[in-house]
Design a protein around this motif. Structure first.
Motif, PDB file in Angstrom:
ATOM      1  N   GLU A 174       0.832  -1.204   0.000  1.00 26.56           N
ATOM      2  CA  GLU A 174       0.000   0.000   0.000  1.00 26.56           C
ATOM      3  C   GLU A 174       0.864   1.251   0.000  1.00 26.56           C
ATOM      4  OE1 GLU A 174      -4.163   1.153   2.306  1.00 26.56           O
ATOM      5  OE2 GLU A 174      -2.786  -0.311   3.156  1.00 26.56           O
ATOM      6  N   ILE A 175       1.948   1.229   0.782  1.00 20.03           N
ATOM      7  CA  ILE A 175       2.866   2.373   0.866  1.00 20.03           C
ATOM      8  C   ILE A 175       3.530   2.623  -0.482  1.00 20.03           C
ATOM      9  CG2 ILE A 175       5.028   3.173   1.908  1.00 20.03           C
ATOM     10  CD1 ILE A 175       4.112   1.574   4.455  1.00 20.03           C
ATOM     11  N   VAL A 176       3.980   1.553  -1.139  1.00 15.68           N
ATOM     12  CA  VAL A 176       4.617   1.682  -2.456  1.00 15.68           C
ATOM     13  C   VAL A 176       3.619   2.230  -3.473  1.00 15.68           C
ATOM     14  CG1 VAL A 176       5.664   0.401  -4.366  1.00 15.68           C
ATOM     15  CG2 VAL A 176       6.325  -0.113  -2.009  1.00 15.68           C
ATOM     16  N   ALA A 177       2.394   1.732  -3.443  1.00 17.78           N
ATOM     17  CA  ALA A 177       1.369   2.170  -4.398  1.00 17.78           C
ATOM     18  C   ALA A 177       1.041   3.655  -4.241  1.00 17.78           C
ATOM     19  CB  ALA A 177       0.106   1.333  -4.221  1.00 17.78           C
ATOM     20  N   LEU A 178       1.115   4.156  -3.015  1.00 21.32           N
ATOM     21  CA  LEU A 178       0.788   5.556  -2.753  1.00 21.32           C
ATOM     22  C   LEU A 178       1.999   6.474  -2.860  1.00 21.32           C
ATOM     23  CD1 LEU A 178      -1.550   5.081   0.361  1.00 21.32           C
ATOM     24  CD2 LEU A 178      -2.264   5.820  -1.920  1.00 21.32           C
ATOM     25  N   GLY A 179       3.178   5.925  -3.118  1.00 18.33           N
ATOM     26  CA  GLY A 179       4.419   6.693  -3.062  1.00 18.33           C
ATOM     27  C   GLY A 179       4.471   7.888  -4.003  1.00 18.33           C
ATOM     28  N   LEU A 180       4.313   7.643  -5.306  1.00 10.91           N
ATOM     29  CA  LEU A 180       4.395   8.741  -6.274  1.00 10.91           C
ATOM     30  C   LEU A 180       3.289   9.761  -6.049  1.00 10.91           C
ATOM     31  CD1 LEU A 180       5.363   6.848  -9.562  1.00 10.91           C
ATOM     32  CD2 LEU A 180       6.801   8.371  -8.178  1.00 10.91           C
ATOM     33  N   LYS A 181       2.111   9.287  -5.658  1.00 11.88           N
ATOM     34  CA  LYS A 181       1.010  10.211  -5.381  1.00 11.88           C
ATOM     35  C   LYS A 181       1.335  11.098  -4.184  1.00 11.88           C
ATOM     36  CE  LYS A 181      -3.218   8.865  -6.099  1.00 11.88           C
ATOM     37  NZ  LYS A 181      -4.570   8.249  -5.999  1.00 11.88           N
ATOM     38  N   SER A 182       2.105  10.584  -3.215  1.00  9.32           N
ATOM     39  CA  SER A 182       2.472  11.405  -2.056  1.00  9.32           C
ATOM     40  C   SER A 182       3.431  12.527  -2.451  1.00  9.32           C
ATOM     41  CB  SER A 182       3.089  10.533  -0.957  1.00  9.32           C
ATOM     42  OG  SER A 182       4.383  10.074  -1.305  1.00  9.32           O
ATOM     43  N   ILE A 183       4.286  12.282  -3.466  1.00 13.24           N
ATOM     44  CA  ILE A 183       5.151  13.357  -3.976  1.00 13.24           C
ATOM     45  C   ILE A 183       4.290  14.454  -4.598  1.00 13.24           C
ATOM     46  CG2 ILE A 183       6.920  13.968  -5.667  1.00 13.24           C
ATOM     47  CD1 ILE A 183       8.183  11.287  -5.280  1.00 13.24           C
ATOM     48  N   LEU A 184       3.321  14.048  -5.407  1.00 11.69           N
ATOM     49  CA  LEU A 184       2.400  15.017  -6.018  1.00 11.69           C
ATOM     50  C   LEU A 184       1.658  15.803  -4.941  1.00 11.69           C
ATOM     51  CD1 LEU A 184       0.772  16.210  -8.394  1.00 11.69           C
ATOM     52  CD2 LEU A 184      -0.772  14.235  -8.190  1.00 11.69           C
ATOM     53  N   ALA A 185       1.118  15.099  -3.943  1.00  8.82           N
ATOM     54  CA  ALA A 185       0.355  15.773  -2.887  1.00  8.82           C
ATOM     55  C   ALA A 185       1.233  16.703  -2.071  1.00  8.82           C
ATOM     56  CB  ALA A 185      -0.296  14.722  -1.982  1.00  8.82           C
ATOM     57  N   GLY A 186       2.454  16.263  -1.745  1.00 11.62           N
ATOM     58  CA  GLY A 186       3.365  17.112  -0.980  1.00 11.62           C
ATOM     59  C   GLY A 186       3.751  18.368  -1.735  1.00 11.62           C
ATOM     60  N   THR A 187       3.963  18.222  -3.047  1.00 19.03           N
ATOM     61  CA  THR A 187       4.294  19.383  -3.880  1.00 19.03           C
ATOM     62  C   THR A 187       3.120  20.353  -3.947  1.00 19.03           C
ATOM     63  OG1 THR A 187       5.803  18.037  -5.213  1.00 19.03           O
ATOM     64  CG2 THR A 187       5.052  20.117  -6.173  1.00 19.03           C
ATOM     65  N   MET A 188       1.920  19.826  -4.114  1.00 21.34           N
ATOM     66  CA  MET A 188       0.727  20.677  -4.167  1.00 21.34           C
ATOM     67  C   MET A 188       0.529  21.408  -2.833  1.00 21.34           C
ATOM     68  SD  MET A 188      -1.856  18.115  -6.211  1.00 21.34           S
ATOM     69  CE  MET A 188      -3.122  19.303  -6.677  1.00 21.34           C
ATOM     70  N   ALA A 189       0.850  20.746  -1.735  1.00 19.13           N
ATOM     71  CA  ALA A 189       0.700  21.373  -0.415  1.00 19.13           C
ATOM     72  C   ALA A 189       1.659  22.543  -0.247  1.00 19.13           C
ATOM     73  CB  ALA A 189       0.918  20.335   0.682  1.00 19.13           C
ATOM     74  N   THR A 190       2.925  22.356  -0.621  1.00 17.98           N
ATOM     75  CA  THR A 190       3.883  23.462  -0.470  1.00 17.98           C
ATOM     76  C   THR A 190       3.587  24.592  -1.453  1.00 17.98           C
ATOM     77  OG1 THR A 190       5.481  22.362  -1.947  1.00 17.98           O
ATOM     78  CG2 THR A 190       5.710  21.968   0.418  1.00 17.98           C
ATOM     79  N   LEU A 191       3.077  24.245  -2.636  1.00 23.73           N
ATOM     80  CA  LEU A 191       2.686  25.295  -3.585  1.00 23.73           C
ATOM     81  C   LEU A 191       1.516  26.109  -3.036  1.00 23.73           C
ATOM     82  CD1 LEU A 191       2.922  23.344  -6.971  1.00 23.73           C
ATOM     83  CD2 LEU A 191       4.346  25.294  -6.268  1.00 23.73           C
ATOM     84  N   SER A 192       0.559  25.439  -2.384  1.00 20.80           N
ATOM     85  CA  SER A 192      -0.554  26.188  -1.801  1.00 20.80           C
ATOM     86  C   SER A 192      -0.068  27.067  -0.652  1.00 20.80           C
ATOM     87  CB  SER A 192      -1.634  25.215  -1.302  1.00 20.80           C
ATOM     88  OG  SER A 192      -1.212  24.485  -0.162  1.00 20.80           O
ATOM     89  N   THR A 193       0.948  26.610   0.075  1.00 18.75           N
ATOM     90  CA  THR A 193       1.538  27.454   1.130  1.00 18.75           C
ATOM     91  C   THR A 193       2.191  28.684   0.520  1.00 18.75           C
ATOM     92  OG1 THR A 193       1.905  25.598   2.635  1.00 18.75           O
ATOM     93  CG2 THR A 193       3.324  27.516   2.912  1.00 18.75           C
TER      94      THR A 193
END
Length: 416
Positions: free
Chosen positions: A389-408
């Protein structure tokens, strides 16, 4: 007027893209989105307009740095100059004397021992239930996730989950993804001083801004993660159960916590080596193509072109968007350290003071391919039953983390 409309448009686009990429669009919680935006803007106003509030959080960072200094005392004894001790010879290139495996990653061992001890003393379960009460009434998230998210502001993406290690197996898919996203959207207190030193001549009060960025990005990460992978209504508190400690004494807890962290440490080292090597291979293959504008193609350069419009959306003038986009490309493909070095170097002259400050916030996160290796190695060792599950969500977590810092970055652009 445009300086206000740009970041507002940027926030709307970021949330819109997250909604379009959501696993279950109809399940997205409007309460989570509104609470996330309110916390972001509220924290930004508090920390940027009231300096005394920033001083309080800086004192918390001092606690993390105290643990880091204590860890260094151990690494110096065991590894000598490789662990941060004085070199027995003249160092010609001190900037290359930092050894990640022996100076930064041993903090995992100490954090694991401390978290096991605090769990045995019943301190961590109390904190988990406290965060459960608070976050249920604000963002509707569970307590184990809340504690992990809060810890990510001060410690790294592998040290923070150690604080809630007994709860990881019971986290819902959404909560697990949110925890991963928080790790990608923030930076550890152990590197804040390093980044502040790099930016000290470029961004006034760099340490305060980097800490503020990490704090603001925590609710942003919970918000973006909740949109991409929405929570099931009956799953938010699945992990909040009374889990007994298996330790028999304080010393037993310290011993178990330390020994349990050794495979974690080795997993992180192995995954980091492989992920960085794969990026290098991709860049070598791209280097076989014809040069563009006199420079060879790289993955980070290609991503920089893609990120230029995104940089404009968070408040960067279009004349500076290419430079800002290239910084985001460097940060995502390589890491934020190299991006900050570039921001303090050649990019500094090409960006206005306002743009440099916005990019300080937008770059402040661990969302990159190397960090993905660290996260998979770390979380996979802590919760082996959830590795797939962690591996499957890995690349999506990079996308989400980037979107979070961009919104900041967009939120800060609104306030400046």
């Amino acid at each position: 007027m445009l300086s206000t409309l740009q970041p507002l448009l940027g926030l709307g686009v970021i949330l819109g893209l997250a909604w379009l990429a959501s696993e279950r669009r109809r399940a997205v919680s409007l309460r989570l989105v509104l609470a996330g935006l309110a916390l972001q803007i509220g924290l930004a106003l508090l920390l940027l307009k009231l300096p005394f509030a920033q001083a309080v959080f800086l004192s918390m960072t001092d606690l993390v740095l105290a643990v880091q200094r204590a860890t260094q005392a151990g690494t110096e004894l065991v590894f000598g100059f490789l662990g941060g001790g004085a070199a027995p010879f003249e160092t010609r290139y001190p900037q290359n004397s930092f050894v990640l495996a022996f100076q930064a990653l041993p903090l995992i061992l100490v954090m694991s021992a401390l978290s096991a001890l605090l769990f045995y003393w019943r301190v961590l379960p109390l904190l988990v239930h406290g965060f459960a009460w608070l976050l249920r009434r604000t963002m509707g998230t569970g307590g184990a996730l809340g504690l992990g998210a809060a810890a990510n502001v001060f410690v790294g993406m592998t040290e923070a989950p150690l604080l809630i290690r007994p709860y990881l197996a019971g986290l819902s898919r959404s909560a697990l993804f949110a925890l991963m996203t928080c790790g990608m959207a923030t930076v550890a207190g152990t590197v804040m001083v390093l980044y502040a030193g790099i930016l000290s001549d470029t961004v006034p009060n760099a340490m305060g801004h980097i800490l503020t960025a990490s704090l603001i990005s925590a609710p942003a990460a919970l918000m973006i993660a909740g949109v991409l992978v929405p929570e099931h209504p009956d799953a938010a508190d699945r992990a909040i159960v009374a889990i007994p400690s298996t330790s028999r004494s304080s010393m037993d807890a310290i011993t178990r916590g330390t020994l349990d962290a050794i495979p974690l440490w080795l997993n992180i080292l192995a995954m980091l080596i492989v992920m960085v090597a794969l990026v290098s291979l991709v860049n070598q293959m791209l280097g076989l193509l014809p040069t563009v504008a006199g420079e060879p193609l790289t993955a980070q350069r290609l991503l920089g072109w893609v990120m230029a419009p995104v940089a404009w959306l968070i408040g960067i003038p279009w004349s500076e968007a290419q430079v800002a986009g290239s910084l985001m490309g460097i940060k995502t493909i390589l890491n934020e350290l190299i991006a900050y070095l570039e921001l303090a170097g050649t990019a500094s002259a090409e960006l206005s003071e306002r743009s440099r400050l916005i990019m300080t916030y937008a770059l402040c996160g661990f969302a990159n391919l190397g960090s993905l290796g660290i996260m998979i190695g770390g979380l996979g060792a802590m919760a082996p039953e959830r590795r797939d599950e962690i591996v499957a969500l890995g690349l999506k977590s990079i996308l989400a983390g980037t979107m979070a810092t961009l919104s900041t970055g967009a939120v800060v652009a609104l306030i400046l």
